[in-house]
Design an enzyme around this catalytic site. Structure first.
Site, PDB file in Angstrom:
ATOM      1  N   ASP A 213     -10.700  26.591 -33.298  1.00 54.62           N
ATOM      2  CA  ASP A 213     -10.959  27.913 -32.224  1.00 54.62           C
ATOM      3  C   ASP A 213     -10.234  29.198 -32.246  1.00 54.62           C
ATOM      4  OD1 ASP A 213     -12.107  30.611 -30.767  1.00 54.62           O
ATOM      5  OD2 ASP A 213     -11.530  29.990 -28.873  1.00 54.62           O
TER       6      ASP A 213
ATOM      7  N   HIS B 186     -17.075  32.328 -16.381  1.00 57.53           N
ATOM      8  CA  HIS B 186     -16.311  32.530 -17.306  1.00 57.53           C
ATOM      9  C   HIS B 186     -16.940  34.096 -17.426  1.00 57.53           C
ATOM     10  CE1 HIS B 186     -14.193  33.206 -21.290  1.00 57.53           C
ATOM     11  NE2 HIS B 186     -15.343  33.817 -21.587  1.00 57.53           N
TER      12      HIS B 186
ATOM     13  N   ARG C 258     -10.464  36.436 -36.794  1.00 56.34           N
ATOM     14  CA  ARG C 258     -11.293  37.070 -36.415  1.00 56.34           C
ATOM     15  C   ARG C 258     -11.062  38.636 -36.176  1.00 56.34           C
ATOM     16  NH1 ARG C 258     -13.971  34.595 -32.313  1.00 56.34           N
ATOM     17  NH2 ARG C 258     -15.867  36.826 -31.704  1.00 56.34           N
TER      18      ARG C 258
ATOM     19  N   SER D  69     -16.865  30.796 -29.450  1.00 60.86           N
ATOM     20  CA  SER D  69     -15.714  30.889 -29.461  1.00 60.86           C
ATOM     21  C   SER D  69     -15.401  30.259 -27.947  1.00 60.86           C
ATOM     22  CB  SER D  69     -15.065  31.889 -29.676  1.00 60.86           C
ATOM     23  OG  SER D  69     -14.081  32.485 -28.985  1.00 60.86           O
TER      24      SER D  69
ATOM     25  N   LYS E 182     -14.873  25.860 -25.949  1.00 68.25           N
ATOM     26  CA  LYS E 182     -13.700  25.901 -24.917  1.00 68.25           C
ATOM     27  C   LYS E 182     -14.374  25.813 -23.654  1.00 68.25           C
ATOM     28  CE  LYS E 182     -12.399  29.959 -25.800  1.00 68.25           C
ATOM     29  NZ  LYS E 182     -12.100  31.238 -26.440  1.00 68.25           N
TER      30      LYS E 182
HETATM   31  N1  URA Z   1     -13.283  35.315 -25.639  1.00 65.80           N
HETATM   32  C1  URA Z   1     -13.336  34.611 -26.551  1.00 65.80           C
HETATM   33  O1  URA Z   1     -12.659  32.746 -26.160  1.00 65.80           O
HETATM   34  N2  URA Z   1     -13.740  34.479 -27.989  1.00 65.80           N
HETATM   35  C2  URA Z   1     -14.276  35.712 -27.916  1.00 65.80           C
HETATM   36  O2  URA Z   1     -14.441  35.875 -28.996  1.00 65.80           O
HETATM   37  C3  URA Z   1     -14.335  36.588 -27.266  1.00 65.80           C
HETATM   38  C4  URA Z   1     -13.911  36.877 -25.990  1.00 65.80           C
END
Ligand code: URA
Length: 434
Positions: free
Chosen positions: A161, A82, A168, A183, A187
C-alpha cells in the site's frame, strides 16, 4: 503469467481471479512488477471498478504484503476507528483515550496529513517528545498499560500500500472506491483488531463530495471488513464546515485537551461521543447506547478521559507539562484576527478554504516528505448558525511568516458568509451504517 495479460483483462472489464490479484500484488511488493505496470493496472481498476469479491482479495493481498500485528496477548476487545480525513478532525486524539476508559483496547495506527486534510500523527507530534514510531513490542506494551496507543505506519505494515499510494497520488488514480477501500482496510486489518468504526466524510472538503459516493465507499469498506470476520459500522459525517473551532496541529491538540476535559465545542464532543458509543456497541453488542452516551459524557466531564490521554502521552515519551499547560505547546509569532464585515448570522464556513489556508501557512504538506510547522493554523472559527456583530473576530490566523500569512488571508477572503437570518443547520451525522 505476464503482468500485461492481467492488466488487459481488467482494461477490458473482466473480473480478475484470486490468483491474478495475489500474483500481481506480490510481484509489485517484491519489486518484480515495475511502477509503470502497476500504474496501468491502477488506472484500469479506476476506470473499470472491481467487484466486492475482487476488492476483498485485493485488500487481503495488500495486508499480507507485510507483517500483521499480533495482538493475541491483549485480552480486551480490540476496536479502532478510521476517518477518511477532514479539516479540524481531531476526533482520534479524544476518542482513543475515551474508548479506552471502557475496557476496550484501541490499537490505532494513523497517518499524516496529505493534501488539505490534517493527520493525527502530525497533531500528536506537536506535543514535545511524543514518539509515533514505537516498535511493535512498545506499541503492545503501551496498550497493555493504558488501553490505547496511537502510532504511525511502520515500514513493514502493508508495504504494497505504501508504494501503491505514492504511485496513485501521481497518476490520477486516488479517488477509486476499490483502491481507497483496499488501501484503508489493508492497514487497519493488519493492526490485529476485532472491530472497526469508520468515519466517512462527505462534503466539499472531503474525498467524497456527495452522499451517494460516500455511502458507496462506506458500504465497500464495511463489506470487506465483514468478509474478514470483523465487526464493522460506519457513520457518514458532514465535512462542509470544519469540525470544532480549530484547524492546525498544536491548535487542534489544545482543542482536544479542552474536549477531553468536558469543555470542547458541541459538534466535536457530540461526534466523538457518537463514535465512542459505536465502539462500545461493537465491543459489546448488548450495551445500551443511551447509557453509553451518558457515561462517555461523564468521563469527559470528570477528568477520567483526560487522565487516560495524559497517561498515553507520557508512555509515548511526550512532555506532560505541555498537556497540563498548553501554552507550552508550539506557538506562532503572529496572531491575526479576521473580523466580520457585517452583523448577522453565519450562513456558511468553507472548510476547503480553511484547509488550503493551513497548508499555505505551513501546517500541511504538498509532498509526503515536507516538514510541517506545528504552531500555525486557525483558531476561534465561528460556526454556521451563530450570530456575529460587525467587526467581531470570526477566526484568528496563527502564522510564522508574513508572506504566507498574506497568502492565507487571500484564501480566507469570503470563507465565512454572514446572512440576515439564522441558517438552516444540516446534521453532522448524515447516516449510520451498522
Ligand atoms: N487513505 C488511505 O490510506 N488510502 C487511500 O486510498 C485514501 C485515504
Amino acid at each position: 503469467m505476464f503482468p500485461q495479460w492481467i492488466i488487459e483483462k481488467k482494461r477490458d472489464g473482466h473480473e480478475l481471479s484470486e490468483e491474478d490479484i495475489r500474483w500481481f500484488i506480490n510481484g509489485y511488493a517484491r519489486d518484480e512488477i515495475p511502477d509503470y505496470q502497476m500504474a496501468a493496472m491502477a488506472m484500469a481498476i479506476f476506470l473499470r471498478g472491481m467487484t466486492p469479491r475482487e476488492i476483498a482479495i485485493l485488500t487481503d493481498a495488500m495486508m499480507r504484503s507485510g507483517d500483521l500485528v499480533d495482538t493475541s496477548t491483549i485480552k480486551k476487545p480490540k476496536v479502532d476507528k478510521h476517518s477518511t480525513g477532514g479539516i479540524g478532525d481531531k476526533v482520534s486524539l479524544i476518542l482513543a483515550p475515551l474508548a479506552a476508559c471502557f475496557d476496550i483496547a484501541v490499537p490505532m495506527i494513523s497517518g499524516r496529513g496529505l493534501g488539505i486534510t490534517g493527520g493525527t500523527l502530525d497533531k500528536l507530534e506537536s506535543i514535545p517528545g511524543y514518539r509515533t514510531d514505537l516498535s511493535e513490542k512498545e506499541f503492545l506494551s503501551v496498550i497493555e498499560k493504558c488501553g490505547c496507543s496511537i502510532i504511525g505506519q511502520t515500514a513493514r505494515l502493508a508495504p504494497a500500500d505504501k508504494k501503491l499510494y505514492a504511485l496513485r497520488d501521481v497518476t490520477g488514480t486516488v479517488p477509486s472506491i476499490a483502491l481507497i477501500t483496499a488501501s484503508i482496510m489493508c492497514k487497519k486489518l493488519a493492526e490485529g483488531i476485532d472491530s472497526l468504526i469508520l468515519d466517512v466524510k462527505c462534503g466539499r472538503a472531503a474525498f467524497m463530495k456527495n452522499r451517494d459516493d460516500a455511502r458507496s465507499l462506506a458500504m465497500s469498506m464495511v463489506n470487506v471488513g465483514r468478509e474478514m470476520g470483523k465487526g464493522m459500522a460506519a457513520l457518514l459525517t458532514d465535512m462542509n464546515q470544519p469540525l470544532g473551532r480549530t484547524a492546525g496541529n498544536a491548535l487542534e491538540v489544545v482543542e482536544s485537551i479542552e474536549t477531553l476535559m468536558g469543555r470542547g465545542p458541541k459538534d466535536l464532543t457530540d461526534l466523538t461521543v457518537a463514535f465512542a458509543v459505536q465502539m462500545i456497541s461493537l465491543a459489546n453488542p448488548e450495551a445500551d447506547a443511551e447509557k453509553a452516551d451518558q457515561e462517555c459524557r461523564k468521563k469527559l466531564q470528570d477528568g477520567t478521559a483526560f487522565a487516560k490521554f495524559r497517561e498515553m502521552v507520557s508512555l509515548h515519551g511526550g512532555e506532560i507539562a505541555a498537556i497540563d499547560h498548553p501554552a507550552l505547546l508550539p506557538q506562532a509569532s503572529t496572531k491575526h484576527a479576521v473580523t466580520a464585515a457585517r452583523s448577522g448570522f453565519v450562513a456558511d464556513v468553507n472548510a476547503e478554504a480553511m484547509g488550503r489556508a493551513v497548508v499555505v501557512l505551513g501546517g500541511g504538506r504538498a509532498k509526503t516528505d515536507d516538514h510541517v510547522d506545528p504552531a500555525v493554523g486557525i483558531s476561534g472559527i465561528v460556526k454556521i448558525g451563530e450570530q456575529v456583530e460587525h467587526d467581531q473576530p470570526i477566526m484568528i490566523v496563527h502564522a510564522n511568516n508574513s508572506t504566507r500569512l498574506a497568502e492565507a488571508l487571500q484564501l480566507l477572503e469570503g470563507a465565512v458568509t454572514v446572512g440576515d437570518s439564522p441558517a438552516k443547520l444540516s446534521p453532522l451525522i448524515l447516516e449510520t451504517i451498522t
